[in-house]
Each structure stands twice: as structure tokens, then as C-alpha cells.
Design an enzyme around this catalytic site. Structure first.
Site, PDB file in Angstrom:
ATOM      1  N   ASP A 127      17.399   7.874  39.715  1.00  0.00           N
ATOM      2  CA  ASP A 127      17.079   7.357  38.385  1.00  0.00           C
ATOM      3  C   ASP A 127      15.811   8.018  37.843  1.00  0.00           C
ATOM      4  O   ASP A 127      15.780   8.472  36.700  1.00  0.00           O
ATOM      5  CB  ASP A 127      16.902   5.837  38.461  1.00  0.00           C
ATOM      6  CG  ASP A 127      16.482   5.231  37.143  1.00  0.00           C
ATOM      7  OD1 ASP A 127      17.224   5.387  36.152  1.00  0.00           O
ATOM      8  OD2 ASP A 127      15.405   4.605  37.095  1.00  0.00           O
ATOM      9  N   GLU A 132      23.455   8.381  39.787  1.00  0.00           N
ATOM     10  CA  GLU A 132      22.019   8.470  40.084  1.00  0.00           C
ATOM     11  C   GLU A 132      21.784   8.766  41.557  1.00  0.00           C
ATOM     12  O   GLU A 132      20.904   9.566  41.903  1.00  0.00           O
ATOM     13  CB  GLU A 132      21.321   7.169  39.683  1.00  0.00           C
ATOM     14  CG  GLU A 132      21.264   6.959  38.192  1.00  0.00           C
ATOM     15  CD  GLU A 132      20.744   5.600  37.787  1.00  0.00           C
ATOM     16  OE1 GLU A 132      20.329   5.468  36.624  1.00  0.00           O
ATOM     17  OE2 GLU A 132      20.744   4.660  38.624  1.00  0.00           O
TER      18      GLU A 132
END
Length: 170
Positions: free
Chosen positions: A37, A109
Site C-alpha cells: 500500500d 497491494e
């Protein structure tokens, strides 16, 4: 996956972990998702900084948010067929977890985090560039509007009025 993202893992164990949802038994992708992320946010921000030099911070922030949001990540994951490779626990698999946007976005992610962890920032940048290739064509900083709350607050500040007080109702 490796062929699609353009990165060959030295450790397939790392890739397996990136593809393993927390509902499955054993090591899962939560930590890789956390890392991915941040790496994704950095790489998207840097690319936007270079692609749209005339944009202010607010427009860049809205563009980045549009690119790294769950819907965009899930759409990319679906396009590359990532859902069929996600390892899920029995309950999550039965409830259609392999096509759930939140799970697909998390796996995207995690894969980016795994690439960064093994190959570094340059490798992660190449993967993100490849995965987001189509997205860059459709991002238009001038078409992304501010949310109504932000617009209201800016209007009030511009006119020297006090900011609204918000009450959370449940």
C-alpha cells in the site's frame, strides 16, 4: 502472475504468501499488503508528479486517490485474472471471496509489496507502470472534482465564515 506483471520472483514462497488471504491457514499476505500500500502510494505519487507538472497538490492528491482506491485495484486484478490465483480459507472461498473487490485490492497491494521486498523500488516501479498502463490514459486531473464537504469548507473559508460543526449520527 509473474509473466503478467513482468517480474520473476526468486522466491515463489514470497509470491505464494502475497496471494494468500488471511482466511487461509498459514502465512498470509497482510504484512505484504501493508507494505505494498505504501509502495504503491509512493510510486503513483511520483509518476503523477512527473506526468502532470502543472497540477497543484489538491489535484495530485485526488488523482492519486482515484488510482490507488479499491475499485481501481480490483479492476486491474480482475483484468489480469488474479482472482483465480488467490488462496482463500474455506468460508471466504464459498462466499465468493475470489471476486470480492476488497480481497482483490489487498492482493494487488501484497503482490506489489512482495516485488518491492525482493526486487527493490525499481522493480516495483516497473510492475506498477505495467499494471497501471491503461489507467494513465484515463486520468484527467481537471475532471476530478472535490468532494462536497471540501467544497463547502473552502467556500466558507473564502467568505470568512466559520467552518461547520459535524455530528456523527449512528
Amino acid at each position: 502472475v509473474q509473466e503478467i506483471i513482468g517480474y520473476r520472483f526468486g522466491s515463489e514462497e514470497l509470491l505464494d504468501r502475497a496471494l494468500t488471504h488471511r482466511s487461509a491457514v498459514g502465512p498470509n499476505n497482510e504484512r505484504l499488503e501493508f507494505l505494498g500500500d505504501s509502495v504503491l502510494g509512493l510510486l503513483i505519487a511520483a509518476e503523477l508528479f512527473h506526468r502532470v507538472p502543472g497540477c497543484d497538490e489538491g489535484a495530485l492528491t485526488r488523482c492519486r486517490a482515484r488510482l490507488v482506491r479499491q475499485e481501481t485495484l480490483a479492476a486491474i486484478a480482475r483484468k489480469i485474472g488474479l482472482g483465480g490465483l488467490v488462496v482463500l480459507g474455506e468460508g471466504a472461498a464459498r462466499s465468493g471471496g475470489a471476486d470480492r473487490s476488497s480481497i482483490l485490492a489487498d492482493v494487488m497491494e501484497a503482490v506489489i509489496g512482495a516485488v518491492y521486498l525482493e526486487g527493490g523500488l525499481d522493480s516495483a516501479a516497473l510492475v506498477v507502470e505495467r499494471l497501471f498502463q491503461d489507467e494513465w490514459e484515463y486520468i484527467d486531473p481537471t475532471s476530478l472534482l472535490k468532494d462536497p464537504k471540501t467544497e463547502l469548507q473552502e467556500l466558507l473559508q473564502k467568505n470568512g465564515r466559520p467552518l461547520p460543526k459535524y455530528i456523527v449520527c449512528s
